[in-house]
Design an enzyme around this catalytic site. Sequence first.
Site, PDB file in Angstrom:
ATOM      1  N   ARG A 135       0.861  -1.177   0.000  1.00  0.00           N
ATOM      2  CA  ARG A 135       0.000   0.000   0.000  1.00  0.00           C
ATOM      3  C   ARG A 135       0.898   1.228   0.000  1.00  0.00           C
ATOM      4  O   ARG A 135       1.712   1.419   0.897  1.00  0.00           O
ATOM      5  CB  ARG A 135      -0.935   0.027   1.203  1.00  0.00           C
ATOM      6  CG  ARG A 135      -1.955   1.157   1.039  1.00  0.00           C
ATOM      7  CD  ARG A 135      -3.008   1.186   2.099  1.00  0.00           C
ATOM      8  NE  ARG A 135      -4.029   2.168   1.711  1.00  0.00           N
ATOM      9  CZ  ARG A 135      -4.799   2.802   2.561  1.00  0.00           C
ATOM     10  NH1 ARG A 135      -4.700   2.558   3.858  1.00  0.00           N
ATOM     11  NH2 ARG A 135      -5.692   3.669   2.126  1.00  0.00           N
ATOM     12  N   GLY A 136       0.741   2.044  -1.043  1.00  0.00           N
ATOM     13  CA  GLY A 136       1.708   3.107  -1.299  1.00  0.00           C
ATOM     14  C   GLY A 136       1.528   4.365  -0.492  1.00  0.00           C
ATOM     15  O   GLY A 136       1.432   5.456  -1.062  1.00  0.00           O
ATOM     16  N   GLU A 188      -5.746  -7.473  -5.060  1.00  0.00           N
ATOM     17  CA  GLU A 188      -4.471  -7.901  -5.635  1.00  0.00           C
ATOM     18  C   GLU A 188      -3.940  -9.135  -4.918  1.00  0.00           C
ATOM     19  O   GLU A 188      -3.384 -10.051  -5.539  1.00  0.00           O
ATOM     20  CB  GLU A 188      -3.465  -6.756  -5.538  1.00  0.00           C
ATOM     21  CG  GLU A 188      -2.147  -7.022  -6.218  1.00  0.00           C
ATOM     22  CD  GLU A 188      -1.285  -5.772  -6.218  1.00  0.00           C
ATOM     23  OE1 GLU A 188      -1.382  -4.991  -7.184  1.00  0.00           O
ATOM     24  OE2 GLU A 188      -0.509  -5.578  -5.261  1.00  0.00           O
TER      25      GLU A 188
END
Length: 1174
Positions: free
Chosen positions: A23-24, A90
């Site tokens: 998670r960016g 994902e």
Amino acid sequence: MMGAEKALFSRPRCSYHVYLSYRGKEIIMNFINLLHTALTDVGIQTFKKHSEARKIKIVGSELQKAVKESRISIIVFSKDYAYSRRCLDELVNILERKQTAGHMILPVFYRVDPSHVRKQTGSYAEAFHKYEEQTMVETVERKTEHIAKVKIWKASLKEVANMAGIVLEDGDELKFIQEIVEDIWGKLSRKVLSFAPYPVGIYPRVKEISFWLQDSSTNSRTLMIYGEPGIGKTTIAKALFNLHCDRFQCSSFLADIREIAKESCGLISLQKNLLSDLLKEDKIDLSDIDRGASMIKECLVHKKFLLVLDDVDDLNQLKGILDSRDWIPPGSKVILTTTNERLLNPHDACVMYENKKLDNHEALQLFSLHTFGQDHPVKEYMKQSKQIVKHCRGVPLALQVLASSLRGGSIDMWEDAIKKLERYSECHNHKFLELSYEALPDDHDKNVFLDIACFFVGKDKDYTIKVLDDCGFHATAEIQNLSDRYLLTVTPDNKLMMHQLLQEMGKEAICRESPIEPGKRSRIWHHKDAPNILQEDTVTESIEGLVLKMRGSDESKPERHESISKRPYFDDSQSTSTLTLKKKSSKRLCLGFFSWRQGNSVSTRSQTVQTEAGMSAKAFSKMQELRYLELENVQLSGTFEGFPKKLRWMCWYGFQLTSFPSGFPHENLVVLEMRNSNLHQTWEGAKSLRSLKILDLGQSHCLMKTPDFSGLPNLERVILEDCISLVKVHESIGRLHKLLVLNLNGCESLRKLPRKIGEIKSLEELTLCGCSKLEFSTIVRNSKFLQVLPWNVTNRDQFASKAEKPISSYSLPAKSVYSIFWSRMSTWPKSAGSMSEVFQSNLQSLDISHCNLIDAIIPYDLSVLSSLKYLSLRGNPISTLPESLKSLTMLQSLQLADCTKLQWIPELPLSLQILNARNCRSLSRVTNLPNFMRSLDLLLENCEKLVEVQGVFKLDPVEDIDDILDLSCLDNLEARAVDVELCNYLTSTKSKGPVQGLYEFGIHNMFVSGGQVPTKFNDINTGNSIAFTVPQLPNIKIQGFEICIAYAEYYEECFSERQFMKVSNKTKGIKWIYGPTVFGTAGPGNPMLWFSHWMFGDRLESGDQVVVSLSMSCLVREFGVHLVFSEQREEDTLSEIAKEGGRHRPCYSLQHAIGGDLSPYELSSGVYHLSIYS
């Protein structure tokens, strides 16, 4: 094949080694960036969603594609990971790839407790509580769907969190990143070739070399890894190969070159192994070194390849494989390992890399892993471990072998070992290895180790076990014990291999039995010791095994220890057959039979004395304990009455007498090999050899008849290949009820087989290849004989090797073995029951290559061969095949290479995994390709006339495609009359001729001469992409669009790069990447136009946003897009076609089309790669 460990060519190529899932958020991005940099620095290709090179982050289907194109995913769980729906989706996608494609996963817990992820507690509980609150306000339908998705998310988190991962709570992030990189590197390195179970110290060494491997611009295309034996050169080479083989078009790893090259025809064997890798064929027709080097060059000169040559100790070995290295193409890499640092030098455009020993920390870690199963010693053994590691001097082989022998031992045992090591402190490394030999549990293990070290390295494991078991050993258990202690390796092709240091250690242990007098040792293998003790009559009954090869000495290569045997290098290319020498004197035989490469000096005088004087058989009478004897080009005189009676293994190559010597005590022989002999007959009458299991008289060119087999009841293998004078096989062969293999390959004078051969019910393999005079008329009447044929009638060697030229259509007599055999089949009653009575259903492998079979001889009904898995018809002048091929529902491999008259391949069974039709130059049509793009290995190189694979692609004359592609827009209509050169990627051929249309995937294409896009294409761009929105027009049906590209000469050779057109329907989330099977070649002053007509069905509608882009290795001048509409309804269109009297568009029944089933080509959801040669 021995010495060749193959790359997994059938595995899909991956664009990335690693996919980073995370998670960016800003708090984690610094860690992610550092991890990404560390991975890429060591050559691990890593996909990261956020990149400075990209202005926007990649989303959706492109991320799914990246997962699919990666070999392993690193899932970084942070505290806020579960708050992202995209991350959870994902995660589910990655797990699906693991289940369906063997995708690997490494969970990384970044400052989060793994139990929180597994049980969804802490911040993960808060995230799912939020999802549950959102569910409450959903509609009933959406609520059910949302609950199901949350359930899948939770199960996926639990599954991944239960996997072995890496946890960072507090501490040094850089050290943590290093741990991740080493873990990933280890997983990737073990993917293709297996090597060290604990690759300690390998990672930093590989990192240094990886930069060179990734640099395609350097002129240095060869890397030499050198260092002392046992230091880990092969391990590093395997790790490099595993990590980088996916970056190359083809790759191969040739192992144990030094050991294999010692053997007769060793270099040819190595060439065959390499060509087998490159051509994906089990059988390679090769008998000449120069031809082999030429074939290797032909295979590789236009490809980007990676080749690893392991354990090279002579330049001639390198030359035999690659000839000169100046032809190696840019981007290709050759790595070789050697103990000889002077083998090459930097002036040879070669990078030199010295492999260093392990440092103290690495050495202790490796020793501990092998001894205690952890990376540090247990407390009680810490002191002793450090002392032992110090004595091993950082040599990995010594560390792992000693560790395996000390594992589980007491402190006292370790202390004794340390005392011995201290005595050896100034000695060579193999003295340390001797402790592991001494630690073997009993004398049987020790003796088996010594026997293999001296006589059986490189031999087949099962062959060796037969011999050793008859000597009183339990060889299966003892070989396993040696393997467990790293003293012996069994290769994937079942050969016994042993490290050079271990061989030397074993041989030195034998030398210490009698340091001064070799005749008092248990085993004699050295090329000087054997003739000396025989001529000086200093042999004793201590000798259990002896090798005497009259090849001359190898004085140009001084040995580390004079007493340790190191056989000289043999030049395969200059060896000559015994047939041309058999009438010469023994002196000429021994001097002329072998030829040496420059650098090897032959002691001519010494050899002449030995062969002129000969040797007395009486010299062996004192060796009554002799079990193993290997002689080569040795002439013994005198009586054999006193010859050792305990002999089990007898190999006498180049035997010069015309019959087996009388009085020879053969009653206990298990193996008798007399290849290249001058035998006219083996012996008169019946002899009792009740223990004999293997009889090999191959290449005995004067042998006229076989022995009487009645006294050989336990015989399992009879090898008579290339006995070109053989005219009779004794009737008693029918009574060999344990016979498994009868090899009569190349027995060109043999006319009849015994009638009783049909009584051999045990026979599994019968080879009759090249028996061109064999009459089958009496044999086929014997149904029992035909019942044994179905097990395995083979023809696995070159048919025309003796003449070294193709067999002409008139070279086989009318009653040759195969013509009669197949004629018998073709005239057999067509009822399945009648044929099954003859063939039953046992035949699994049938190879009748190069037998001059014509269409009339091939039986119409093949259904009786219902168990057939392998069928080879290579090199036969057939033009068609029976349609009954499709009934072979078990068939996996169909070999049709070099059938130069074959025009058509009928429908093939769905079971097929391999279709090899290389060099079928007349082949124009293949009916179907089962499992295409799923599991079929397709080889169609040089099928230059192939124009159709039904249901896949078709090439048509231009007149047949006019209605599809409206070419009236061409400014220069004469362009259609200009011949066009087409580059066919499926067949790797070029052809020049009239303009043709290509139809595949519902796409029509044509390539014509021209340099400007016609004006009817209203959207013309000089860039590489065009974006547009499909207009909304009343009463108009959109059929598709046409694309026209004007392009000039290539930047690269046409076969080195593919040309692609990409069409994205942004509105529907679908993307097609199309690479045509054939492409028009442009050159200086000869620009080309590529017309491509796409029919979309319901995949393209008004209002859709579309982007068309190009990826081409040629100069694109401009390209344009033209929408194709229709004002008629579909039924009106069909009616209009009928009125035109049958003049209509070509109708091809293709399995796949833009509007149809494209599942075999789906890379990820909504992304399709339309290319039949991907």
